[in-house]
Design an enzyme around this catalytic site. Structure first.
Site, PDB file in Angstrom:
ATOM      1  N   GLU A 147       0.684  -1.212   0.015  1.00 59.21           N
ATOM      2  CA  GLU A 147       0.155   0.137   0.320  1.00 59.21           C
ATOM      3  C   GLU A 147       0.807   1.670  -0.161  1.00 59.21           C
ATOM      4  O   GLU A 147       2.071   1.492   0.996  1.00 59.21           O
ATOM      5  CB  GLU A 147      -0.673  -0.138   1.623  1.00 59.21           C
ATOM      6  N   LYS A 222      -9.668   2.526  -2.159  1.00 56.20           N
ATOM      7  CA  LYS A 222     -10.194   1.992  -1.263  1.00 56.20           C
ATOM      8  C   LYS A 222     -10.917   2.309  -0.576  1.00 56.20           C
ATOM      9  O   LYS A 222     -11.561   3.064  -0.445  1.00 56.20           O
ATOM     10  CB  LYS A 222      -8.077   2.273   0.006  1.00 56.20           C
ATOM     11  N   CYS A 259      -6.297  -2.210   1.672  1.00 53.78           N
ATOM     12  CA  CYS A 259      -5.214  -3.048   3.581  1.00 53.78           C
ATOM     13  C   CYS A 259      -6.801  -2.959   4.290  1.00 53.78           C
ATOM     14  O   CYS A 259      -6.975  -4.085   4.885  1.00 53.78           O
ATOM     15  CB  CYS A 259      -5.272  -1.865   4.288  1.00 53.78           C
TER      16      CYS A 259
HETATM   17  N1  LIG Z   1      -3.487   1.585   6.162  1.00 54.79           N
HETATM   18  C1  LIG Z   1      -4.232   1.011   6.781  1.00 54.79           C
HETATM   19  O1  LIG Z   1      -5.263   1.431   6.550  1.00 54.79           O
HETATM   20  N2  LIG Z   1      -4.113   0.524   8.005  1.00 54.79           N
HETATM   21  C2  LIG Z   1      -5.023  -0.078   9.086  1.00 54.79           C
HETATM   22  C3  LIG Z   1      -4.644  -1.310  10.634  1.00 54.79           C
HETATM   23  C4  LIG Z   1      -4.941  -2.204   9.809  1.00 54.79           C
HETATM   24  O2  LIG Z   1      -6.084  -2.270   8.725  1.00 54.79           O
HETATM   25  O3  LIG Z   1      -4.714  -3.033  10.504  1.00 54.79           O
END
Ligand SMILES: NC(=O)NCCC(=O)O
Length: 416
Positions: A147, A222, A259
């Protein structure tokens, strides 16, 4: 960290003396849980533990793939973890196997976040070049990066200067990768911070899908934005508006669940309903927050949706110039914590590769016979037994303002 020290403790079974948690992100001096177990257990016990932890693929432990020498030389020279496995499917009478070679890359940033932004970005390009070359020379068909790979994960800071890293879908990061896509006939998934110039310079967290001829097939933005801990990402970009696209490529139907979307089972489901055979989950997440969830969620999604899931996480600790807080009572700090890498691949039959290193850059390659997807649908019938109409009714009802949860209380509960 002395590895032998830790093994001795495990062998004699005595209460463990207080040990400092290794600051390098290793697990007691080992790259991964798998390597710790391998070094600590007898071969026979290790085999049994691996079977339980990683499952079996067509009744066997996953086979490793022999990688080409020039690719191995790149991994030694540039010190990145390099592992490769092969997922089989049962032989079918009416269909040929459909074997795709997939690569996933995890990496730390290349320069301190205090250096000029342009230098930081060029240094990441430079760092990634030998890893992408290793993927290309290993014959990878579909490659996915982590990401927002083209920048530090600065979204904890809430400072707007980091928006400068955002690029249009056809910007310099895409151009950098298009050359590799053409050179190696490789589809590349490039998760970036996107700047949509035509729509008022708006920002998105986007995966660009580059076709094996270097063409841009499309993009996905996203869907779910975290509001947890230091993940202050909603300060920077908006909730995606691209739905759940599946991209039909020369090597199969792929999708990207970026993510935090991995915590949303309906997000996984939607990519499956649209026909995805492989779903990539490029991520940036830290140990304290999510590490126990990491091996579970992707694997569960692969099982429930009868597709392959490729999980990718950043590596390392990124320190920012100005300390910040996130309204959680913690003292001000200058980093997110440790991005724990541990990228891996899960299959629809519940088998899974070991993870890449917890603290080093890495390239994981895996062959996968996409026939496995339909074979698991036929075996378990999750699609056929899903009762979508029941859930569709519930969701429609839930979205109405007058929704009442269907709860039947024990009348005796309220008698007094
Ligand atoms: N980049 C992101 O969405 N991180 C959020 C933390 C997670 O989902 O563990």
């Amino acid at each position: 960290m002395d590895k032998k020290d830790y093994r001795t403790v495990a062998e004699n079974g005595k209460a463990e003396p207080e040990k400092e948690i290794p600051k390098d992100g290793s697990i007691c001096g080992f790259d991964s849980l798998h390597s710790l177990l391998q070094a600590s257990l007898s071969p026979q016990i290790f085999q049994e533990v691996s079977r339980l932890l990683l499952g079996l693929n067509c009744g066997r432990a996953l086979e490793t793939i022999t990688l080409p020498e020039p690719a191995k030389a790149l991994s030694s020279k540039h010190d990145f973890d390099f592992q490769a496995f092969s997922f089989q499917a049962e032989k079918e009478s009416l269909r040929e196997p459909r074997i795709v070679r997939v690569g996933i890359i995890q990496n730390s940033i290349a320069l301190p976040t205090t250096t000029p932004l342009l230098d930081q970005k060029s240094a990441i390009f430079q760092k990634l070049t030998p890893i992408i070359e290793a993927a290309g020379t290993s014959g990878v068909n579909v490659l996915c990066l982590q990401e927002a790979w083209m920048m530090p994960f600065a979204f904890c800071t809430r400072e707007k200067k980091w928006c400068e890293f955002a690029e249009p879908v056809d910007g310099e990061s895409t151009q950098f990768l298009q050359d590799f896509a053409r050179k190696y006939n490789m589809v590349i998934i490039s998760p970036i911070l996107e700047r949509d110039v035509k729509h008022g310079e708006t920002l998105w967290n986007t995966a660009v899908i580059i076709g094996n001829h270097g063409n841009i097939i499309g993009k996905h933005r996203k869907n779910h934005i975290p509001r947890v801990g230091d993940f202050n990402e909603s300060t920077y970009y908006m909730e995606g508006n691209t739905g759940h696209p599946v991209f039909e490529t020369a090597y199969g139907k792929i999708a990207v669940n970026i993510c935090y979307g991995r915590h949303h089972p309906l997000n996984w489901l939607a990519f499956g309903l649209n026909g995805a055979e492989i779903v990539f989950n490029p991520s940036a997440t830290v140990g304290e927050l999510s590490e126990p969830m990491w091996p579970v969620e992707a694997r569960n999604a692969a099982i429930a949706n009868s597709y392959f899931v490729c999980s990718i996480n950043r590596v390392g600790t990124e320190i920012f110039p100005n300390p910040f807080t996130s309204g959680d009572g913690k003292p001000q700090h200058s980093d997110f914590g440790h991005f724990y890498g541990s990228s891996h691949i899960s299959a629809p039959d519940a088998s899974c590769t070991p993870s890449l290193s917890r603290h080093k850059d890495g390239l994981m390659i895996s062959d996968m016979d996409l026939n496995l997807s339909r074979q698991l649908k036929d075996k378990w019938g999750f699609r056929m037994t899903a009762r979508y109409e029941m859930y569709s009714d519930l969701l429609a009802h839930y979205l109405k303002p007058d929704f009442e949860p269907q709860v039947l209380s024990d009348p005796l509960l309220h008698k007094n």
